[in-house]
Design a protein around this motif. Structure first.
Motif, PDB file in Angstrom:
ATOM      1  N   VAL A 258      45.312   3.628 -86.797  1.00  0.00           N
ATOM      2  CA  VAL A 258      46.652   4.193 -87.020  1.00  0.00           C
ATOM      3  C   VAL A 258      46.799   4.615 -88.485  1.00  0.00           C
ATOM      4  O   VAL A 258      47.345   5.682 -88.783  1.00  0.00           O
ATOM      5  CB  VAL A 258      47.767   3.182 -86.622  1.00  0.00           C
ATOM      6  CG1 VAL A 258      49.138   3.803 -86.807  1.00  0.00           C
ATOM      7  CG2 VAL A 258      47.605   2.738 -85.186  1.00  0.00           C
ATOM      8  N   TYR A 259      46.275   3.811 -89.389  1.00  0.00           N
ATOM      9  CA  TYR A 259      46.340   4.114 -90.823  1.00  0.00           C
ATOM     10  C   TYR A 259      45.633   5.448 -91.112  1.00  0.00           C
ATOM     11  O   TYR A 259      46.168   6.319 -91.781  1.00  0.00           O
ATOM     12  CB  TYR A 259      45.666   2.979 -91.603  1.00  0.00           C
ATOM     13  CG  TYR A 259      45.447   3.249 -93.072  1.00  0.00           C
ATOM     14  CD1 TYR A 259      46.463   3.033 -93.997  1.00  0.00           C
ATOM     15  CD2 TYR A 259      44.226   3.731 -93.536  1.00  0.00           C
ATOM     16  CE1 TYR A 259      46.263   3.289 -95.345  1.00  0.00           C
ATOM     17  CE2 TYR A 259      44.019   3.982 -94.880  1.00  0.00           C
ATOM     18  CZ  TYR A 259      45.034   3.765 -95.780  1.00  0.00           C
ATOM     19  OH  TYR A 259      44.836   4.025 -97.106  1.00  0.00           O
TER      20      TYR A 259
ATOM     21  N   GLY B   2      39.683   5.594 -78.741  1.00  0.00           N
ATOM     22  CA  GLY B   2      38.628   4.578 -78.593  1.00  0.00           C
ATOM     23  C   GLY B   2      38.869   3.387 -79.501  1.00  0.00           C
ATOM     24  O   GLY B   2      38.678   2.228 -79.103  1.00  0.00           O
ATOM     25  N   ASP B   3      39.301   3.665 -80.736  1.00  0.00           N
ATOM     26  CA  ASP B   3      39.610   2.595 -81.698  1.00  0.00           C
ATOM     27  C   ASP B   3      40.752   1.716 -81.197  1.00  0.00           C
ATOM     28  O   ASP B   3      40.696   0.492 -81.261  1.00  0.00           O
ATOM     29  CB  ASP B   3      40.016   3.189 -83.055  1.00  0.00           C
ATOM     30  CG  ASP B   3      38.831   3.765 -83.805  1.00  0.00           C
ATOM     31  OD1 ASP B   3      37.702   3.344 -83.541  1.00  0.00           O
ATOM     32  OD2 ASP B   3      39.049   4.651 -84.659  1.00  0.00           O
ATOM     33  N   ILE B   4      41.815   2.371 -80.735  1.00  0.00           N
ATOM     34  CA  ILE B   4      43.001   1.612 -80.308  1.00  0.00           C
ATOM     35  C   ILE B   4      42.666   0.719 -79.110  1.00  0.00           C
ATOM     36  O   ILE B   4      43.118  -0.417 -79.030  1.00  0.00           O
ATOM     37  CB  ILE B   4      44.171   2.574 -79.957  1.00  0.00           C
ATOM     38  CG1 ILE B   4      44.590   3.388 -81.190  1.00  0.00           C
ATOM     39  CG2 ILE B   4      45.357   1.817 -79.364  1.00  0.00           C
ATOM     40  CD1 ILE B   4      45.296   2.635 -82.272  1.00  0.00           C
TER      41      ILE B   4
ATOM     42  N   GLU C 207      39.789  -0.360 -78.473  1.00  0.00           N
ATOM     43  CA  GLU C 207      38.629  -1.172 -78.886  1.00  0.00           C
ATOM     44  C   GLU C 207      37.435  -0.983 -77.937  1.00  0.00           C
ATOM     45  O   GLU C 207      36.819  -1.959 -77.502  1.00  0.00           O
ATOM     46  CB  GLU C 207      39.030  -2.642 -79.017  1.00  0.00           C
ATOM     47  CG  GLU C 207      40.063  -2.820 -80.134  1.00  0.00           C
ATOM     48  CD  GLU C 207      40.667  -4.206 -80.195  1.00  0.00           C
ATOM     49  OE1 GLU C 207      40.180  -5.013 -80.982  1.00  0.00           O
ATOM     50  OE2 GLU C 207      41.635  -4.464 -79.449  1.00  0.00           O
ATOM     51  N   VAL C 208      37.168   0.284 -77.636  1.00  0.00           N
ATOM     52  CA  VAL C 208      36.010   0.612 -76.798  1.00  0.00           C
ATOM     53  C   VAL C 208      34.766   0.520 -77.673  1.00  0.00           C
ATOM     54  O   VAL C 208      34.757   1.064 -78.784  1.00  0.00           O
ATOM     55  CB  VAL C 208      36.141   2.053 -76.237  1.00  0.00           C
ATOM     56  CG1 VAL C 208      34.941   2.396 -75.352  1.00  0.00           C
ATOM     57  CG2 VAL C 208      37.442   2.224 -75.481  1.00  0.00           C
ATOM     58  N   ASN C 209      33.713  -0.145 -77.179  1.00  0.00           N
ATOM     59  CA  ASN C 209      32.529  -0.269 -78.038  1.00  0.00           C
ATOM     60  C   ASN C 209      31.854   1.097 -78.231  1.00  0.00           C
ATOM     61  O   ASN C 209      32.050   2.014 -77.440  1.00  0.00           O
ATOM     62  CB  ASN C 209      31.561  -1.321 -77.506  1.00  0.00           C
ATOM     63  CG  ASN C 209      30.904  -0.878 -76.217  1.00  0.00           C
ATOM     64  OD1 ASN C 209      30.267   0.157 -76.141  1.00  0.00           O
ATOM     65  ND2 ASN C 209      31.095  -1.675 -75.165  1.00  0.00           N
ATOM     66  N   LYS C 210      31.070   1.185 -79.307  1.00  0.00           N
ATOM     67  CA  LYS C 210      30.509   2.476 -79.723  1.00  0.00           C
ATOM     68  C   LYS C 210      29.677   3.141 -78.620  1.00  0.00           C
ATOM     69  O   LYS C 210      29.788   4.341 -78.387  1.00  0.00           O
ATOM     70  CB  LYS C 210      29.646   2.276 -80.977  1.00  0.00           C
ATOM     71  CG  LYS C 210      30.438   2.472 -82.253  1.00  0.00           C
ATOM     72  CD  LYS C 210      29.557   2.396 -83.463  1.00  0.00           C
ATOM     73  CE  LYS C 210      28.714   3.650 -83.596  1.00  0.00           C
ATOM     74  NZ  LYS C 210      27.845   3.652 -84.760  1.00  0.00           N
ATOM     75  N   PHE C 211      28.878   2.337 -77.948  1.00  0.00           N
ATOM     76  CA  PHE C 211      27.979   2.911 -76.937  1.00  0.00           C
ATOM     77  C   PHE C 211      28.785   3.531 -75.796  1.00  0.00           C
ATOM     78  O   PHE C 211      28.579   4.682 -75.416  1.00  0.00           O
ATOM     79  CB  PHE C 211      27.020   1.832 -76.403  1.00  0.00           C
ATOM     80  CG  PHE C 211      26.123   2.346 -75.312  1.00  0.00           C
ATOM     81  CD1 PHE C 211      25.026   3.143 -75.623  1.00  0.00           C
ATOM     82  CD2 PHE C 211      26.390   2.060 -73.975  1.00  0.00           C
ATOM     83  CE1 PHE C 211      24.212   3.646 -74.609  1.00  0.00           C
ATOM     84  CE2 PHE C 211      25.574   2.562 -72.958  1.00  0.00           C
ATOM     85  CZ  PHE C 211      24.481   3.351 -73.292  1.00  0.00           C
ATOM     86  N   ASP C 212      29.729   2.734 -75.258  1.00  0.00           N
ATOM     87  CA  ASP C 212      30.564   3.225 -74.155  1.00  0.00           C
ATOM     88  C   ASP C 212      31.355   4.460 -74.589  1.00  0.00           C
ATOM     89  O   ASP C 212      31.492   5.422 -73.843  1.00  0.00           O
ATOM     90  CB  ASP C 212      31.560   2.138 -73.720  1.00  0.00           C
ATOM     91  CG  ASP C 212      30.890   1.124 -72.805  1.00  0.00           C
ATOM     92  OD1 ASP C 212      29.683   1.274 -72.569  1.00  0.00           O
ATOM     93  OD2 ASP C 212      31.581   0.171 -72.366  1.00  0.00           O
ATOM     94  N   ARG C 213      31.862   4.388 -75.802  1.00  0.00           N
ATOM     95  CA  ARG C 213      32.688   5.466 -76.324  1.00  0.00           C
ATOM     96  C   ARG C 213      31.896   6.784 -76.354  1.00  0.00           C
ATOM     97  O   ARG C 213      32.333   7.805 -75.818  1.00  0.00           O
ATOM     98  CB  ARG C 213      33.140   5.084 -77.749  1.00  0.00           C
ATOM     99  CG  ARG C 213      34.196   5.954 -78.314  1.00  0.00           C
ATOM    100  CD  ARG C 213      34.538   5.550 -79.720  1.00  0.00           C
ATOM    101  NE  ARG C 213      35.017   4.171 -79.863  1.00  0.00           N
ATOM    102  CZ  ARG C 213      35.657   3.712 -80.934  1.00  0.00           C
ATOM    103  NH1 ARG C 213      35.908   4.531 -81.939  1.00  0.00           N
ATOM    104  NH2 ARG C 213      36.046   2.466 -81.018  1.00  0.00           N
TER     105      ARG C 213
ATOM    106  N   ALA D  68      33.600   3.491 -85.577  1.00  0.00           N
ATOM    107  CA  ALA D  68      34.647   2.677 -84.944  1.00  0.00           C
ATOM    108  C   ALA D  68      35.470   1.941 -86.000  1.00  0.00           C
ATOM    109  O   ALA D  68      34.938   1.503 -87.015  1.00  0.00           O
ATOM    110  CB  ALA D  68      34.018   1.677 -83.995  1.00  0.00           C
ATOM    111  N   ARG D  69      36.775   1.875 -85.748  1.00  0.00           N
ATOM    112  CA  ARG D  69      37.683   1.173 -86.663  1.00  0.00           C
ATOM    113  C   ARG D  69      38.538   0.193 -85.866  1.00  0.00           C
ATOM    114  O   ARG D  69      38.621   0.302 -84.644  1.00  0.00           O
ATOM    115  CB  ARG D  69      38.634   2.156 -87.359  1.00  0.00           C
ATOM    116  CG  ARG D  69      37.976   3.264 -88.126  1.00  0.00           C
ATOM    117  CD  ARG D  69      39.051   4.204 -88.669  1.00  0.00           C
ATOM    118  NE  ARG D  69      38.481   5.357 -89.328  1.00  0.00           N
ATOM    119  CZ  ARG D  69      38.137   6.479 -88.716  1.00  0.00           C
ATOM    120  NH1 ARG D  69      38.318   6.602 -87.421  1.00  0.00           N
ATOM    121  NH2 ARG D  69      37.615   7.489 -89.378  1.00  0.00           N
ATOM    122  N   SER D  70      39.229  -0.685 -86.583  1.00  0.00           N
ATOM    123  CA  SER D  70      40.176  -1.582 -85.900  1.00  0.00           C
ATOM    124  C   SER D  70      41.424  -0.775 -85.554  1.00  0.00           C
ATOM    125  O   SER D  70      41.656   0.287 -86.137  1.00  0.00           O
ATOM    126  CB  SER D  70      40.551  -2.731 -86.833  1.00  0.00           C
ATOM    127  OG  SER D  70      41.357  -2.223 -87.878  1.00  0.00           O
TER     128      SER D  70
END
Lengths: 536, 238
Positions: free
Chosen positions: A299-300, B100-102, B104-110, A292-294
């Motif tokens: 986008v980067y 998922g990143d955009i 901001e879905v948490n890892k588990f849900d994702r 996971a990223r911000s």
């Protein structure tokens, strides 16, 4: 045949539309401005060519070698055609986006191939004419050769691009085909192209060394040109010595190579296209842990992937960085004890040992660095490259500011090896503290400029309807504006150094001015750029 | 959930693509948006999801104006266009992870939701492949999975069934029904009137940019089939 020419005219129309960024414009005025701009550009480039040819002609005249001018320019034109066409092959002859649609038309494969090859020829012919006609005029004016010269020059002009197209197409096809067979297709494509280019550079430099042994400057130059381009002697004999047999051989070889190439390509057109359009698929995917990223880094990272997945993008906007890095590493290598151990002696080492050259390199170091940075804007195409994917960014909950920052960050990351390069340059050229500060600050202000300005220019001249990335990266209005502005700024920087006796002061003035320009541009990006992005 | 108020949009001075549109979509609704080609469906949808800028009227998602706070609205929306052009340079899984990143879905849900929906659409095996190698239907499935992994409160779809195989269409319909049971709203355009008739509890018909019918499916079609009503409503007045 009429179908072939209809296809060619549509393709030329598409190239012009992509080039002038008038895809969405229904406005006659903006179209007229676009075509006017193109005409102006052609006139401007012809003028530059005329100027260069005049300078070369006066140089050659000093060595009593004026007759070398036409062949020298012809060889240079062929070489540039060759290098630029290699990257156009994928997208023009193979792997073009509208392949399925075009191939379903009731036109024979031979006709389809002919239309594609004619398109490549047309584009190269325009370029050849821009360079060759001024050379022909200059030689005609200075040497006053007579009517036969004019006739032979005009006839041969149309055959000059043929062999470079054939060679470039063969090389381009090999690169594209080989790359399509590998998992890391684009990486292979990029590396192979760089190795090929550097190989050619190395080869021609070696030939140059051999040429130095000739006492006669004229002979040395002739040898250099002839060894670089084997058709050059025939062209020279035809144009300068009015040798009709040589002219016929030049035309014959060019035509034969071109026809043979067209026939071979015709035979394997469908097969190669299917091979290139079907990407390799991996084995069954198994779900694993995801990283996971911000949103900014997402986008980067997406932008970075975009950059490295498009070889033409990397080669066109990252080549300055690659060359500068290789140059810096070479500089380090030739001055290292290892070079002595291996008994390697390079001309640059001799140059560096001369105090006046070393001093000059020291003074002009930041100027060279500026030049390479100005040629390395990735942002000038990053909006256009969104193309039909633009809806994704526009519909996602990510701010325009974040999108712009990510695109700028990618450009800065691509330029980051230059920081290492300047450390090496400073170390090898024994920079003092002030010189070190100047080159670091120059790198920073220029990197910010090229990233922010590129983005603004692309927002002003976007093109989302492209069919190949090449048109956006190499032939778009945004790319042209960015390159010309970059050259202009380096020119201004040189002017400052030239006008102000204290070089350090000149550089500090330049750095100060650029820092102010950077701030203004960033503010404009946040205000104008954001509202402009909403309009798309 | 979705409120369209006096929305108008014109691309040229003399003609409005959408003219004074008013609509309300509540949580739990499956709202079918029907119209002929060029009626203004895609324009309306693009304005709802914040892709298209507009001046006249307003569109509210969960009471928030898309014009005033687009990011807050977009966080609640998932959008699937009629022709999902996705990032061809990414693999399927990389694209889903990007979404998922955009959001901001948490890892588990994702991971759980990707697995669930990719299995449902039989796309798991291909998630490691480049999107460039995907067929139209596979891209459509990937776009749907990407839309679902952040549990949208408003799902906006433009012709979602085009390009899907019968099994995937069936799966999508089931997922749409599930989402509505959970309180989300679905707003979609379609030309497949049988699907709209069976699936939607509310329907709106747009003609030449203007709303010509809107209400519950029963109210709009009355005793006739939706096809008959639609053909009658869009017939040119002579």
């Amino acid at each position: 045949m009429s179908k072939v020419f209809r296809l060619v005219s549509i393709q030329i129309g598409a190239v012009l539309t992509d080039m002038l960024s008038i895809g969405n414009s229904r406005n006659k005025k903006s179209k007229a401005t676009g075509y006017g701009g193109l005409a102006l550009f052609i006139v401007l480039m012809s003028g530059v060519s005329l100027m260069y040819c005049s300078m070369i002609a006066s140089g050659l005249k000093m060595f009593n070698s004026l007759e070398l001018l036409p062949v020298l320019v012809m060889a240079a034109t062929s070489l540039v055609s060759l290098v630029t066409t290699i990257f156009k092959v994928k997208g023009t002859i193979f792997g073009f986006r509208d392949y399925d649609m075009v191939m379903s038309l009731p036109v024979s494969t031979a006709g389809m191939v002919a239309s594609r090859v004619i398109l490549l020829y047309a584009v190269n012919m325009v370029f050849t004419a821009i360079i060759m006609i001024p050379a022909m005029l200059v030689y005609g004016a200075v040497a006053k050769p007579g009517v036969i010269y004019v006739l032979i020059s005009i006839i041969t002009l149309f055959f000059i691009p043929l062999v470079p197209i054939v060679l470039a197409s063969v090389l381009g096809t090999i690169v594209a085909y080989a790359a399509s067979r590998f998992r890391y297709t684009n990486l292979f494509h990029i590396l192979f192209s760089i190795v090929m280019f550097l190989g050619y550079l190395f080869l021609s430099m070696n030939m140059g060394d051999a040429g130095q042994e000739f006492a006669d400057m004229s002979r040395a130059l002739t040898e250099q040109v002839n060894s670089t381009y084997p058709l050059a002697p025939l062209y020279s004999k035809a144009v300068i010595h009015y040798d009709i047999v040589a002219m016929l051989m030049f035309i014959g070889i060019s035509l034969l190579a071109f026809l043979l190439y067209t026939l071979v390509i015709g035979k394997c057109f469908k097969w190669l296209n299917s091979k290139m359009l079907t990407g390799s698929t991996r084995t069954k995917f198994k779900m694993g842990e995801l990283k996971a990223r911000s949103p900014f880094f997402a986008v980067y990272w997406k932008e970075m992937k975009r950059f490295f997945s498009t070889p033409i993008y990397v080669l066109n906007t990252g080549f300055g960085v690659i060359l500068l890095t290789l140059g810096a590493l070479a500089l380090l290598f030739v001055t290292s004890p290892l070079a002595d151990l291996l008994n390697l002696h390079f001309k640059i080492e001799e140059i560096l040992s001369m105090p006046q050259f070393s001093g000059m390199l020291g003074s002009f170091g930041p100027l060279f660095v500026s030049f390479f940075i100005m040629m390395s804007s990735t942002t000038m195409a990053s909006i256009s490259l969104e193309g039909k994917n633009l809806w994704i960014l526009k519909s996602l909950p990510v701010s325009t500011k974040t999108i712009f920052h990510a695109k700028i960050a990618v450009n800065l990351a691509i330029l980051s090896p230059i920081l290492l390069d300047i450390v090496i340059i400073g170390f090898v050229l024994n920079y003092d503290l002030i010189q070190g500060l100047i080159i670091i600050l120059t790198t920073i202000v220029c990197s910010i400029f090229v990233s922010v300005y590129g983005l603004l220019v692309n927002l002003k001249f976007p093109n989302f309807d492209w069919t190949t990335e090449t048109t956006v990266v190499k032939q778009s209005a945004a790319a042209l504006v960015c390159v010309l502005t970059g050259m202009g700024i380096v020119g201004l920087q040189y002017l400052l150094i030239y006008l102000i006796p204290n070089t350090s002061l000149a550089y500090f003035i330049y750095i100060g001015l650029m820092a102010i320009v950077d701030c203004i541009l960033y503010h404009k990006l946040m205000v104008y750029g954001t509202s402009r992005f909403r309009e798309f | 959930m979705l409120s369209i108020r006096n929305f108008s949009k014109s691309y040229s001075r003399d003609k409005k693509a959408v003219d004074n549109l008013n609509l309300e979509v509540a949580g739990g609704d499956i709202f079918g948006f029907i119209g002929h080609n060029g009626a203004g469906k895609t324009t309306t949808i693009r304005a709802i999801v914040g892709v298209l800028d507009f001046e006249e009227g307003d569109i509210l998602v969960d009471g928030i104006s898309i014009k005033k706070d687009p990011l807050a609205c977009k966080k609640a929306i998932a959008y699937i266009p009629d022709n999902p052009d996705l990032y061809a340079h990414l693999t399927g899984i990389a694209y889903l992870n990007f979404i998922g990143d955009i959001f901001e879905v948490n890892k588990f849900d994702r991971e759980t939701l990707i697995e669930k929906y990719a299995d449902a659409f039989s796309l798991t095996d291909n998630l490691g492949d480049s999107i460039a190698s995907y067929s139209h239907g596979m891209k459509q499935k990937l776009a749907i999975i990407a839309a679902l992994i952040h549990r949208p409160r408003l799902l906006v779809l433009d012709e979602p069934f085009v390009g899907l195989d019968p099994k995937a269409s069936h799966t999508l319909k089931a997922i749409m029904a599930d989402l509505c049971k959970g309180g989300s709203a679905i707003f979609f355009s379609t030309h497949v009137l049988e699907v709209a008739e069976k699936l939607c509890n509310k329907i709106a018909i747009i003609k030449g940019g203007k709303l010509v019918a809107c209400g519950s499916t029963e109210e709009v079609k009355g005793d006739h089939s939706l096809e008959d009503v639609f053909l009658e409503l869009i017939a040119d007045e002579k």
